[in-house]
Design an enzyme around this catalytic site. Structure first.
Site, mmCIF file in Angstrom:
data_model
loop_
_atom_site.group_PDB
_atom_site.id
_atom_site.type_symbol
_atom_site.label_atom_id
_atom_site.label_comp_id
_atom_site.label_asym_id
_atom_site.label_seq_id
_atom_site.Cartn_x
_atom_site.Cartn_y
_atom_site.Cartn_z
ATOM 1 N N ASP A 116 -18.601 23.931 1.922
ATOM 2 C CA ASP A 116 -19.036 24.061 0.525
ATOM 3 C C ASP A 116 -19.213 25.549 0.239
ATOM 4 O O ASP A 116 -20.130 26.184 0.759
ATOM 5 C CB ASP A 116 -20.344 23.300 0.311
ATOM 6 C CG ASP A 116 -20.734 23.186 -1.160
ATOM 7 O OD1 ASP A 116 -20.251 24.003 -1.973
ATOM 8 O OD2 ASP A 116 -21.526 22.284 -1.497
ATOM 9 N N ARG B 269 -19.519 26.839 -2.918
ATOM 10 C CA ARG B 269 -20.000 27.043 -4.282
ATOM 11 C C ARG B 269 -21.208 27.984 -4.306
ATOM 12 O O ARG B 269 -22.035 27.986 -3.405
ATOM 13 C CB ARG B 269 -20.394 25.700 -4.911
ATOM 14 C CG ARG B 269 -19.220 24.801 -5.218
ATOM 15 C CD ARG B 269 -19.671 23.443 -5.701
ATOM 16 N NE ARG B 269 -20.352 22.701 -4.642
ATOM 17 C CZ ARG B 269 -20.883 21.492 -4.807
ATOM 18 N NH1 ARG B 269 -20.807 20.903 -5.993
ATOM 19 N NH2 ARG B 269 -21.458 20.878 -3.802
#
Length: 274
Positions: free
Chosen positions: A196, A198
């Site tokens: 991830d 983000r």
């Protein structure tokens, strides 16, 4: 600054308070002076009334658009170059230099005691195409419905987050790897990509600008999102579970998310939840 929009229009927007600049803490900066070197700054445009159909009659949300000053400056340089070359028809290229995030606000967010907020990562396949390989589309739809039912709240839509930050092309490749037997995180690792990647720091800045560090009920099952927003200065977050859109096409995907740490009960993704 904002060279590809008529400077007189920009001046009108600044004077009317419709074009602002904020720092990472959501605090106002001088919109007519460049930020200090190394300073995180976001340009804010809005609010723009948007009637959105949720159930029956449309409800009017206030749309605020946010873009980092560094990305906007790059777009300005490109606009100047295109203008000098006599190629304004290529101005569509400017959008490639900017990640524009959005806040859709219903009611008086700052005055609300403890409003619902959804920080939603963009998902073309789920949000637009209606794909059932993930639960993104139903999560976005339900967030609007829950906020509409309470009469106040916000959806923060993060446009640079496709595929947990890997982009649409790589996401398509991971789908093929998943069809060959890997789960969603294994597929990322097979491509040498993070589980991830983000960044929710701009989401924290947006919420600090719109509400300050006041209590928020965050519609999310993802502990990383909670941790990132707290690191960005939001210290009064309450987790609000947001499990929806479960079906045969995404049950394995949701199980992988649960194994990665998402707060999802096994019973919420079994066959009885369809």
């Amino acid at each position: 600054m904002f060279a590809y929009i008529d400077p007189t229009i920009r001046a009108r927007l600044v004077e009317a308070g419709k074009l602002l600049r904020i720092n990472a803490l959501g605090e106002p900066l001088d919109a007519n002076a460049p930020p200090a070197e190394g300073q995180v700054a976001l340009n804010v445009l809005g609010p723009v009334p948007l009637p959105i159909h949720i159930g029956g009659e449309p409800r009017t949300f206030q749309w605020h658009a946010f873009v980092r000053h560094t990305e906007l400056a790059e777009a300005n340089l490109m606009a100047d170059a295109l203008r000098r070359r006599g190629e304004p028809q290529l101005f569509s290229l400017l959008s490639k230099s900017m990640t524009v995030n959005s806040a859709l606000v219903l009611g008086d967010l700052r005055a609300a005691a403890n409003p619902l907020v959804r920080v939603h990562s963009c998902c073309l396949t789920g949000d637009v195409f209606g794909s059932a390989r993930c639960e993104c589309g139903p999560q976005l739809e339900l967030a609007f419905k829950r906020i509409e039912a309470e009469g106040v709240g916000a959806v923060i839509y993060m446009s640079g987050h496709e595929g947990r930050g890997i982009g649409l092309w790589a996401k398509a490749v991971t789908y093929m790897l998943q069809d060959a037997g890997e789960d969603t995180y294994q597929a990322n690792r097979s491509l040498g990509l993070p589980d991830d990647s983000r960044d929710f720091s701009d989401a924290a800045s947006i919420l600090l600008h719109l509400r300050g560090d006041q209590p928020i009920r965050l519609l999310s099952n993802n502990p990383k999102k909670h941790a990132d927003l707290r690191a960005g200065g939001l210290h009064h977050l309450q987790a609000e579970k947001h499990v929806t859109g479960v079906g045969a096409a995404n049950r394995r995907y949701l199980s992988a998310k649960r194994g990665w740490g998402h707060i999802i009960d096994p019973s919420e993704i079994d066959e009885g939840t369809e």
